[in-house]
Scaffold this active site. Structure first.
Site, PDB file in Angstrom:
ATOM      1  N   ASP A   1      -1.728  -1.118  -3.890  1.00  0.00           N
ATOM      2  CA  ASP A   1      -1.931  -0.357  -5.123  1.00  0.00           C
ATOM      3  C   ASP A   1      -0.815  -0.603  -6.142  1.00  0.00           C
ATOM      4  OD1 ASP A   1       0.127   1.319  -3.966  1.00  0.00           O
ATOM      5  OD2 ASP A   1      -1.467   2.187  -2.739  1.00  0.00           O
TER       6      ASP A   1
ATOM      7  N   ASP B   1       0.852  -1.196   0.000  1.00  0.00           N
ATOM      8  CA  ASP B   1       0.000   0.000   0.000  1.00  0.00           C
ATOM      9  C   ASP B   1       0.883   1.240   0.000  1.00  0.00           C
ATOM     10  OD1 ASP B   1      -1.897   1.962   0.392  1.00  0.00           O
ATOM     11  OD2 ASP B   1      -2.253   1.449   2.505  1.00  0.00           O
TER      12      ASP B   1
ATOM     13  N   ASP C   1      -9.760 -16.737 -15.964  1.00  0.00           N
ATOM     14  CA  ASP C   1     -10.532 -17.154 -14.799  1.00  0.00           C
ATOM     15  C   ASP C   1     -11.592 -18.185 -15.218  1.00  0.00           C
ATOM     16  OD1 ASP C   1     -11.122 -16.469 -11.967  1.00  0.00           O
ATOM     17  OD2 ASP C   1     -13.083 -15.924 -12.777  1.00  0.00           O
TER      18      ASP C   1
ATOM     19  N   GLU D   1      -7.558 -21.209 -15.756  1.00  0.00           N
ATOM     20  CA  GLU D   1      -8.033 -21.845 -14.534  1.00  0.00           C
ATOM     21  C   GLU D   1      -9.134 -22.796 -14.972  1.00  0.00           C
ATOM     22  OE1 GLU D   1     -10.073 -20.929 -10.203  1.00  0.00           O
ATOM     23  OE2 GLU D   1     -10.625 -19.757 -11.947  1.00  0.00           O
TER      24      GLU D   1
ATOM     25  N   ASN E   1       0.113   4.514  -0.913  1.00  0.00           N
ATOM     26  CA  ASN E   1      -0.418   5.819  -0.483  1.00  0.00           C
ATOM     27  C   ASN E   1      -1.095   5.751   0.896  1.00  0.00           C
ATOM     28  OD1 ASN E   1      -2.674   4.437  -1.156  1.00  0.00           O
ATOM     29  ND2 ASN E   1      -3.551   6.029  -2.477  1.00  0.00           N
TER      30      ASN E   1
ATOM     31  N   ASP F   1      -3.634   4.125   2.291  1.00  0.00           N
ATOM     32  CA  ASP F   1      -5.087   4.206   2.503  1.00  0.00           C
ATOM     33  C   ASP F   1      -5.667   2.853   2.922  1.00  0.00           C
ATOM     34  OD1 ASP F   1      -4.922   2.770   0.193  1.00  0.00           O
ATOM     35  OD2 ASP F   1      -6.325   4.016  -0.965  1.00  0.00           O
TER      36      ASP F   1
ATOM     37  N   ASP G   1      -5.451 -10.905 -15.772  1.00  0.00           N
ATOM     38  CA  ASP G   1      -6.409 -11.930 -15.366  1.00  0.00           C
ATOM     39  C   ASP G   1      -7.749 -11.575 -16.004  1.00  0.00           C
ATOM     40  OD1 ASP G   1      -7.885 -13.802 -13.857  1.00  0.00           O
ATOM     41  OD2 ASP G   1      -6.590 -13.520 -12.109  1.00  0.00           O
TER      42      ASP G   1
ATOM     43  N   HIS H   1      -4.407 -17.182  -4.741  1.00  0.00           N
ATOM     44  CA  HIS H   1      -5.248 -16.334  -3.886  1.00  0.00           C
ATOM     45  C   HIS H   1      -6.524 -17.035  -3.427  1.00  0.00           C
ATOM     46  CE1 HIS H   1      -6.844 -16.270  -7.858  1.00  0.00           C
ATOM     47  NE2 HIS H   1      -7.956 -15.715  -7.416  1.00  0.00           N
ATOM     48  N   ASP H   2      -6.759 -18.270  -3.887  1.00  0.00           N
ATOM     49  CA  ASP H   2      -7.964 -19.006  -3.489  1.00  0.00           C
ATOM     50  C   ASP H   2      -7.664 -20.144  -2.518  1.00  0.00           C
ATOM     51  OD1 ASP H   2      -9.595 -17.488  -5.184  1.00  0.00           O
ATOM     52  OD2 ASP H   2      -9.242 -18.825  -6.883  1.00  0.00           O
TER      53      ASP H   2
HETATM   54  C1  GLC Z   1     -11.791 -17.935  -9.765  1.00  0.00           C
HETATM   55  C2  GLC Z   1     -10.963 -16.939  -8.999  1.00  0.00           C
HETATM   56  C3  GLC Z   1     -11.643 -16.652  -7.720  1.00  0.00           C
HETATM   57  C4  GLC Z   1     -12.991 -16.050  -8.020  1.00  0.00           C
HETATM   58  C5  GLC Z   1     -13.808 -16.940  -8.951  1.00  0.00           C
HETATM   59  C6  GLC Z   1     -14.952 -16.202  -9.542  1.00  0.00           C
HETATM   60  O1  GLC Z   1     -11.886 -19.152  -9.127  1.00  0.00           O
HETATM   61  O2  GLC Z   1      -9.670 -17.417  -8.846  1.00  0.00           O
HETATM   62  O3  GLC Z   1     -10.908 -15.802  -6.886  1.00  0.00           O
HETATM   63  O4  GLC Z   1     -13.707 -15.856  -6.844  1.00  0.00           O
HETATM   64  O5  GLC Z   1     -13.041 -17.410 -10.035  1.00  0.00           O
HETATM   65  O6  GLC Z   1     -14.509 -15.252 -10.451  1.00  0.00           O
HETATM   66 CA    CA Z   2      -3.332   2.291  -1.451  1.00  0.00          CA
END
Ligand code: GLC
Ligand code: CA
Length: 576
Positions: free
Chosen positions: A66, A58, A232, A274, A60, A62, A135, A348-349
């Site tokens: 970013d 981050d 995705d 994915e 700035n 907040d 993405d 991230h999942d």
């Molecule tokens: C994919 C993404 C996930 C998102 C889902 C719906 O699985 O990796 O983070 O919630 O698709 O877009």
């Molecule tokens: Ca920020």
């Protein structure tokens, strides 16, 4: 040209012209008198690093990561040795699903910065020989997207057919985030379909205009210099909702191929999908002759901790490393020589790999062993932000401290409505598997807010272990997890071994040994052995090879024929 190419000059010129024309490079190897030719792509030897912009840095102050924050850490990433930065969606979005609900593909999310910031990021990457992978969410948009706002207005609106509307909810479909997948809309007295959250209406890919729109959005960014795409949930775009077919619908591959033709197939980029499925499906997507995707993420390993007979990820079960090994072997053998693998253990999942695949008791060794086991396989390594620091899952004790729409959707369904789990059981499942585990801010140092910003409240809690687990602590420590990742990447790229790591054949050994993952990577003139003890016990093995030189190890051992491997001991070595 070296004289080993016994080929007449006109054939050679034609061949060269053809290859220049398709803008691909070649390498030659020689086996007996037969000449083999392999297509080489610019990204084959590259390492991908995944950035979740909201949590990375981050700048700035907040409370939200970013793009300027990413720019400020490019030298850190370059030093680590990664090449391609996969950014999860940075487009305009109300952030119901943290950017996977796109309100405009052509605009930058204000909370992350501006178009100038993205252009600056692209330019700064270029200076460092780095690339951006974006993405693309093609299955759905945000309900705030203009297409959906129009679609909602009336049954005759030109955008009506961009989405999936029906008079009745069909087949009692459940959304991936809990609750019904159909949402009633008063205005036109119909229901729209959303595989994910209510704010993520599915696009209707039966309508050919949708493909054209998405192709336009993709080309917009590729023209700006983006060099990769992560698609995705791409396996969902061929759905036939009236037949209750969601994944892998009959027209899926035709659609992906058409998208390839109309957009990214015309650019020299790298793509990854994915695609939740099995090996056969991965082959369909990635066989180059099909012209669809370069590689897909396979989730058989990473989702094996979710108990399918109970409540999936919210009722986790311990990892079965033998299953993980056999699955990795299956994909290596299945895709080798035909297409390409994506090598990953975090994103991230998912929760952090140390918590899921490794051991907190052998924290340091298991973090390194997981890296050895995975990243010397054949394919493209993907490292998720913080994985290189050995970041771990966060212990959250109040449901309100979770941000994720999935956690809250299932909390409502499993705990409040259906009472299938107690509050404590649910939180326990979240601690192991919730997506927020991997979304906590990156721990840069042991100062205020882990050096992630200057003190403004972060959007998601910072893991309190930042005082020990942080980048600053690790960068100058030769024995840290960070340094191990850096060494591993440098080794994979070392010109002496690079060809073997990138193109060498994969061969598994000692398959019958439950806790041992042993494989070699082999070219005509080099063999590299990779050994991992995947458990917290000692294991004895007899090496079927003679070691010439240890290349990387998480213990300081020298190896001969009979070895006692320590818990989570892992090494790579040149063999004779
Ligand atoms: C994919 C993404 C996930 C998102 C889902 C719906 O699985 O990796 O983070 O919630 O698709 O877009
Ligand atoms: Ca920020």
């Amino acid at each position: 040209m070296p004289n080993l190419f016994k080929i007449d000059s006109s054939t050679f010129i034609n061949l060269t012209m053809l290859l220049l024309f398709i803008n691909k490079s070649i390498i030659f190897t020689r086996k007996g008198s037969v000449m083999k030719m392999k297509l080489q792509k610019w990204w084959h030897d590259k390492i991908v690093y995944q950035i979740y912009p909201k949590s990375f840095k981050d700048n700035n102050n907040d409370g939200i990561g970013d793009i300027k924050g990413i720019i400020s850490k490019l030298d850190y990433l370059r030093d680590l040795g990664v090449d391609i930065l996969w950014l999860t969606p940075y487009f305009k979005s109300p952030m119901e699903d943290n950017g996977y609900d796109v309100a405009d593909y052509l605009e930058v999310n204000e909370m992350f910065g501006s178009m100038e910031d993205i252009l600056e990021l692209l330019a700064e990457c270029k200076k460092r020989n780095m690339y951006i992978m974006m993405d693309i969410v093609a299955n759905h948009t945000s309900s705030e997207h203009t297409w959906f706002k129009e679609s909602k207005k009336s049954k005759n609106n030109p955008y009506r057919d961009y989405y999936i509307w029906r008079d009745e909810p069909l087949f009692d479909c459940q959304s991936t985030f809990g609750g019904s997948a159909w949402e009633y809309d008063e205005q036109t007295n119909q229901y729209y379909f959303h595989e994910f959250a209510k704010g993520q209406p599915d696009l209707n890919w039966e309508n050919p205009k949708v493909l054209d729109e998405i192709a336009k959005c993709i080309n917009f960014w590729l023209d700006k210099g983006v060099k990769g795409i992560r698609f995705d949930v791409i396996h969902l775009i061929g759905k036939e909702i009236d037949q209750n077919i969601h994944a892998y619908g009959p027209t899926l591959h035709q659609k992906v191929h058409e998208l390839y033709k109309k957009s990214y197939g015309n650019y020299d980029i790298v793509t990854v999908g994915e695609a939740w499925g099995d090996l056969a499906k991965a082959i369909d997507f990635t066989d180059p002759k099909n012209e669809e995707l370069d590689m897909v993420f396979q989730f058989e390993c990473t989702s094996s901790t979710n108990d399918p007979l109970r409540l999936g990820k919210f009722t986790p079960r311990p990892i079965d490393m033998e299953f993980v090994k056999n699955t990795l072997i299956k994909y290596q053998n299945g895709l080798n020589d035909r297409s390409w693998n994506a090598l990953f253990v975090e994103n991230h999942d998912l929760g952090r790999c140390i918590n899921r695949f490794g051991s907190l008791e052998f924290y340091d060794k298991s973090a390194k062993a997981i890296a050895v086991m995975n990243y010397f396989l054949k394919g493209t390594p993907y490292i998720y932000q913080g994985q290189e620091l050995g970041m771990t899952n966060i212990k959250i004790t109040d449901i309100n401290d979770y941000d994720d729409v999935e956690v809250h959707g299932f909390y409502k369904e499993y705990v409040l409505d259906k009472k299938l789990l107690t509050y404590e059981e649910f939180l326990d499942g979240c601690h192991k598997e919730a997506r927020d585990n991997n979304r906590t801010p990156i721990q840069w140092n042991n100062q205020i807010n882990a050096g992630w910003n200057d003190g403004a409240k972060p959007w998601l809690k910072i893991n309190p272990n930042y005082t020990e687990i942080n980048a600053e602590n690790q960068i100058n420590n030769q024995n840290s997890i960070y340094s191990f990742y850096k060494d591993l990447i440098a080794l994979r790229k070392n010109s002496l071994y690079c060809n073997t790591f990138v193109y060498g054949k994969f061969i598994a050994h000692l398959i019958e040994r439950k806790n041992i993952f042993m494989y070699t990577r082999e070219t005509d003139n080099q063999k590299i052995l990779v050994v991992t003890n995947m458990c917290g016990e000692r294991e004895n093995i007899s090496l079927p090879f003679e070691i010439e030189k240890v290349l990387l190890s998480n213990y300081n051992h020298s190896y001969n024929e009979n070895i006692t491997l320590e818990p989570y001991e892992a090494f790579a070595a040149l063999i004779k």
